[in-house]
Design an enzyme around this catalytic site. Structure first.
Site, short mmCIF file in Angstrom:
data_model
loop_
_atom_site.label_atom_id
_atom_site.label_comp_id
_atom_site.label_asym_id
_atom_site.label_seq_id
_atom_site.Cartn_x
_atom_site.Cartn_y
_atom_site.Cartn_z
N GLU A 176 0.85 3.95 1.78
CA GLU A 176 1.28 4.39 3.10
C GLU A 176 2.41 3.52 3.64
O GLU A 176 3.39 4.00 4.20
CB GLU A 176 0.13 4.35 4.12
CG GLU A 176 -1.10 5.09 3.73
CD GLU A 176 -2.15 4.19 3.09
OE1 GLU A 176 -1.87 3.58 2.03
OE2 GLU A 176 -3.25 4.10 3.63
N CYS B 9 -6.17 1.94 5.85
CA CYS B 9 -6.82 0.68 6.24
C CYS B 9 -6.27 0.21 7.59
O CYS B 9 -5.42 0.88 8.20
CB CYS B 9 -6.54 -0.37 5.17
SG CYS B 9 -4.81 -0.91 5.11
N HIS C 281 0.86 -1.19 0.00
CA HIS C 281 0.00 0.00 0.00
C HIS C 281 0.89 1.23 0.00
O HIS C 281 2.01 1.21 0.52
CB HIS C 281 -0.87 0.03 1.25
CG HIS C 281 -1.96 -0.99 1.26
ND1 HIS C 281 -3.10 -0.83 2.01
CD2 HIS C 281 -2.11 -2.17 0.62
CE1 HIS C 281 -3.89 -1.87 1.85
NE2 HIS C 281 -3.30 -2.70 1.00
N CYS D 3 -2.36 -0.29 7.43
CA CYS D 3 -1.62 0.97 7.38
C CYS D 3 -1.80 1.78 8.66
O CYS D 3 -0.85 2.41 9.13
CB CYS D 3 -2.03 1.76 6.14
SG CYS D 3 -1.53 0.92 4.62
#
Length: 166
Positions: free
Chosen positions: A55, A83, A53, A86
């Protein structure tokens, strides 16, 4: 334009990089002392890694840049609400401030489904600023998924036509 909007525009530029390679268009950057120390965009499909991801990648790059896992004087900018994974990485890396664009009612863990960044049982919490350039961030995601659905629909129709002609 506020400083948060300035950096969110740059996070949107990262999201565009993801979109250009067929990834979900999410971009992130980490700022320390008004300097960008890490930039990233989603790479899950590209490298087939569930943790890729924007992040998560940005946090790893920032830790390398400062030479520490503690990112205590940093701000994370991301185009979509973080999410659960993260949000956990944000807590574990001690990022004190998170700014995001679009809310994620189905997977957001920074205020939508739950708020892990403000969970009092953790030893670290992050200030959250939501909705910065929300419309622009949300439109980018909505348009991406609309195009994806249209491509799938066209592929299905093409396959059905081929089946009829066989």
């Amino acid at each position: 334009m506020t400083i948060d909007e300035k950096y969110m525009k740059l996070a949107l530029d990262e999201a565009k990089k993801a979109e250009a390679i067929g990834e979900v268009p999410i971009g992130a950057l980490i700022v320390k002392d008004d300097e960008i120390i890490a930039r990233a965009h989603n790479l899950r499909e590209t490298i087939q890694l569930p943790t890729a991801h924007a992040e998560h990648i940005a946090i790893e790059k920032a830790a390398e840049a400062v030479g520490s896992w503690r990112l205590e004087d940093c701000t994370l900018y991301v185009t979509l609400e973080p999410c659960v994974m993260c949000s956990g990485a944000i807590v574990m890396s001690r990022i004190p401030r998170v700014v995001y664009g679009a809310a994620d009612p189905k997977g957001g863990c920074s205020g939508s489904l739950m708020d892990l960044l403000q969970e009092s049982r953790f030893n670290h919490r992050a200030e959250v600023v939501s909705g910065v350039l929300e419309e622009e961030c949300g439109d980018m995601l909505r348009n991406f998924f609309k195009q994806l659905r249209n491509k799938k629909k066209q592929a299905k129709q093409s396959q059905e036509a081929n089946d009829l002609n066989s």
